[in-house]
Design an enzyme around this catalytic site. Structure first.
Site, PDB file in Angstrom:
ATOM      1  CB  CYS A  79     -35.566 -19.973 -14.847  1.00 53.87           C
ATOM      2  SG  CYS A  79     -36.660 -21.345 -15.254  1.00 53.87           S
TER       3      CYS A  79
ATOM      4  CB  CYS B  77     -35.390 -26.295 -13.123  1.00 51.41           C
ATOM      5  SG  CYS B  77     -35.025 -27.805 -14.051  1.00 51.41           S
ATOM      6  NE  ARG B  78     -32.523 -21.526 -13.105  1.00 47.92           N
ATOM      7  CZ  ARG B  78     -31.705 -20.708 -13.751  1.00 47.92           C
ATOM      8  NH1 ARG B  78     -30.773 -20.041 -13.100  1.00 47.92           N
ATOM      9  NH2 ARG B  78     -31.807 -20.540 -15.054  1.00 47.92           N
ATOM     10  CB  SER B  79     -39.275 -19.680 -13.273  1.00 48.15           C
ATOM     11  OG  SER B  79     -39.456 -20.512 -14.388  1.00 48.15           O
TER      12      SER B  79
END
Length: 160
Positions: free
Chosen positions: A10, A15-17
């Protein structure tokens, strides 16, 4: 057979990865496949190198009984294209940044997690750093990780 290496990507790797990294780690461990699949994450920006994941990511993982200890943010490196078998981005901007980092060629091993969810209404994973909706992000990533693992298992069984 060498382990399959997966890198989630990301923007900032907070956050996302990391959410995807820890979700897939748990799914892989539950199936007893930790020796066969190695999972990591990185960001395209390097803005948060060395930092822990976002508190919202830690909280949503904890709510789903996923331990997130030991995380440290890192940046995608040009050599990662040769190290990892699957490089899974969260959105089109990540794909664009990966093409810049790896060169213009985009091998089949670089793709978005939502490519694994063709029936989904999402074509990218919204960034909860901006949206604040860590639950939505978790739902999409969790579905993508399950789809990836099911695909990997089908391929692996066919090779035996």
């Amino acid at each position: 057979m060498p382990a399959t290496k997966v890198l989630f990507v990301c923007l900032g790797n907070i956050c996302r990865s990391p959410m995807a990294e820890y979700i897939l780690r748990k799914l892989v461990a539950e199936k007893g496949l930790s020796e066969q699949i190695e999972i990591a994450s990185a960001g395209t920006s390097g803005w948060h190198n060395g930092e822990d994941m976002h508190q919202g990511t830690k909280q949503i993982l904890s709510a789903h009984h996923i331990n997130s200890d030991g995380f440290q943010s890192s940046e995608v490196r040009p050599e990662d294209i040769a190290i990892y078998d699957h490089i899974i981005a969260m959105d089109d901007k990540n794909l664009h940044d990966l093409a810049r980092i790896f060169g213009d060629s985009r091998p089949d091993k670089v793709y978005k997690i939502t490519d694994l969810l063709p029936e989904s209404e999402y074509d990218y994973v919204p960034d909860p750093y901006f949206s604040g909706n860590f639950s939505e992000t978790y739902t999409i990533i969790h579905a993508g990780c399950i789809a990836w693992l099911n695909h990997w298992q089908r391929q692996h069984i066919q090779k035996l």
